[in-house]
Design a protein around this motif. Structure first.
Motif, PDB file in Angstrom:
ATOM      1  N   ASP A   1      14.757  26.732  58.175  1.00  0.00           N
ATOM      2  CA  ASP A   1      14.847  27.345  56.963  1.00  0.00           C
ATOM      3  C   ASP A   1      15.756  26.687  56.001  1.00  0.00           C
ATOM      4  O   ASP A   1      16.833  26.935  55.846  1.00  0.00           O
ATOM      5  N   VAL A   2      15.103  25.716  55.179  1.00  0.00           N
ATOM      6  CA  VAL A   2      15.755  24.832  54.083  1.00  0.00           C
ATOM      7  C   VAL A   2      14.787  24.669  52.939  1.00  0.00           C
ATOM      8  O   VAL A   2      13.557  24.971  53.145  1.00  0.00           O
ATOM      9  N   SER A   3      15.321  25.130  51.928  1.00  0.00           N
ATOM     10  CA  SER A   3      14.565  25.005  50.559  1.00  0.00           C
ATOM     11  C   SER A   3      15.196  23.698  49.854  1.00  0.00           C
ATOM     12  O   SER A   3      16.419  23.723  49.685  1.00  0.00           O
TER      13      SER A   3
ATOM     14  N   THR B   1      11.132  23.167  40.590  1.00  0.00           N
ATOM     15  CA  THR B   1      10.904  24.345  41.269  1.00  0.00           C
ATOM     16  C   THR B   1      11.456  24.093  42.692  1.00  0.00           C
ATOM     17  O   THR B   1      12.119  22.959  42.821  1.00  0.00           O
ATOM     18  N   THR B   2      11.598  25.090  43.400  1.00  0.00           N
ATOM     19  CA  THR B   2      12.175  24.835  44.833  1.00  0.00           C
ATOM     20  C   THR B   2      11.204  25.170  45.882  1.00  0.00           C
ATOM     21  O   THR B   2      10.500  26.116  45.761  1.00  0.00           O
ATOM     22  N   VAL B   3      11.170  24.144  46.654  1.00  0.00           N
ATOM     23  CA  VAL B   3      10.209  24.046  47.856  1.00  0.00           C
ATOM     24  C   VAL B   3      10.835  24.778  49.237  1.00  0.00           C
ATOM     25  O   VAL B   3      11.641  23.993  49.688  1.00  0.00           O
ATOM     26  N   ASP B   4      10.249  26.019  49.752  1.00  0.00           N
ATOM     27  CA  ASP B   4      10.408  26.402  51.172  1.00  0.00           C
ATOM     28  C   ASP B   4      10.064  25.669  52.196  1.00  0.00           C
ATOM     29  O   ASP B   4       8.469  25.811  52.115  1.00  0.00           O
ATOM     30  N   LEU B   5      10.527  24.870  52.985  1.00  0.00           N
ATOM     31  CA  LEU B   5       9.896  24.094  53.920  1.00  0.00           C
ATOM     32  C   LEU B   5       9.196  24.827  55.092  1.00  0.00           C
ATOM     33  O   LEU B   5       8.447  24.342  55.913  1.00  0.00           O
ATOM     34  N   GLN B   6       9.431  26.174  55.134  1.00  0.00           N
ATOM     35  CA  GLN B   6       8.876  26.814  56.130  1.00  0.00           C
ATOM     36  C   GLN B   6       7.563  27.620  55.514  1.00  0.00           C
ATOM     37  O   GLN B   6       6.718  28.195  56.393  1.00  0.00           O
ATOM     38  N   GLU B   7       7.250  27.311  54.248  1.00  0.00           N
ATOM     39  CA  GLU B   7       6.147  27.869  53.547  1.00  0.00           C
ATOM     40  C   GLU B   7       5.353  26.807  52.890  1.00  0.00           C
ATOM     41  O   GLU B   7       4.803  26.767  51.968  1.00  0.00           O
TER      42      GLU B   7
ATOM     43  N   ASP C   1      16.787  15.707  49.162  1.00  0.00           N
ATOM     44  CA  ASP C   1      17.679  16.611  50.362  1.00  0.00           C
ATOM     45  C   ASP C   1      19.102  15.690  49.889  1.00  0.00           C
ATOM     46  O   ASP C   1      19.631  15.135  50.832  1.00  0.00           O
TER      47      ASP C   1
END
Length: 189
Positions: A30-32, A39-45, A128
């Motif tokens: 659960d890291v964005s 933008t911000t990217v949700d790594l779970q999505e 990151d």
């Protein structure tokens, strides 16, 4: 456009030290992360079948940011040629079921934006800089001149889980072709 940062013939070859063995099959945490487009990217999505290529550091033609001894570290050199490879194969990857491609390093989005623009990349880079993903996934790293960098590796992420890991990567300028071949040989659902 000139081919900046060409690879030398005597580039040291990285060996598989097992530092990425634990990654395949892991769920993305659960890291964005911020992207170069703001933008911000949700790594779970992530889109289905996303390619995330992790690289240690991109150089800049106008600055000397490469640490002393960089060329002696196996797998460190080649971030710009690797990115150019993913640029060249981007459409083929998308045509073969890859939802998106992202480059990822610990450099800031502002720094990465220069490389994205200069290299005319058709995809975004993820930062990151706080090392959240690196810590959550326990990504392999190396230290030079007291600074820690991510080892070069590539994750194929499908439905929030790491489907495949490429590690170590050599030569970096041919790696995108290797990823494309794997995607073609392993079609998604």
């Amino acid at each position: 456009m000139s081919e900046d940062f060409p690879l030398p013939d005597d580039l040291p070859v990285p060996e598989d030290d097992g530092a990425a063995d634990h990654l395949q099959g892991m769920e993305m945490p659960d890291v964005s992360l911020p992207a170069t487009d703001g933008t911000t990217v949700d790594l779970q999505e992530l889109p289905p079948r996303t390619v995330v290529y992790v690289y240690p550091l991109t150089g800049r033609p106008d600055e000397d940011v490469i640490p002393d001894g960089w060329e002696a570290v196996p797998g460190a050199r080649g971030c710009t040629p690797e990115s150019r490879g993913f640029r060249s194969h981007y459409d083929e990857l998308r045509d073969n079921g890859v939802g998106e491609v992202f480059g990822l390093s610990t450099q800031t989005s502002e720094y990465q934006r220069e490389a994205r623009d200069r290299l005319q990349l058709p995809f975004e880079m993820l930062s990151d800089a706080e090392r959240e993903l690196a810590t959550e996934l326990d990504l392999p790293r190396f230290t030079i001149e007291g600074d820690r960098y991510l080892n070069r590796l590539t994750l194929i992420v499908t439905d929030g889980r790491i489907e495949h890991v490429f590690y170590p990567i050599f030569p970096p300028d041919e790696h995108a072709s290797e990823v494309l071949e794997w995607v073609q040989d392993n079609p998604g659902e």
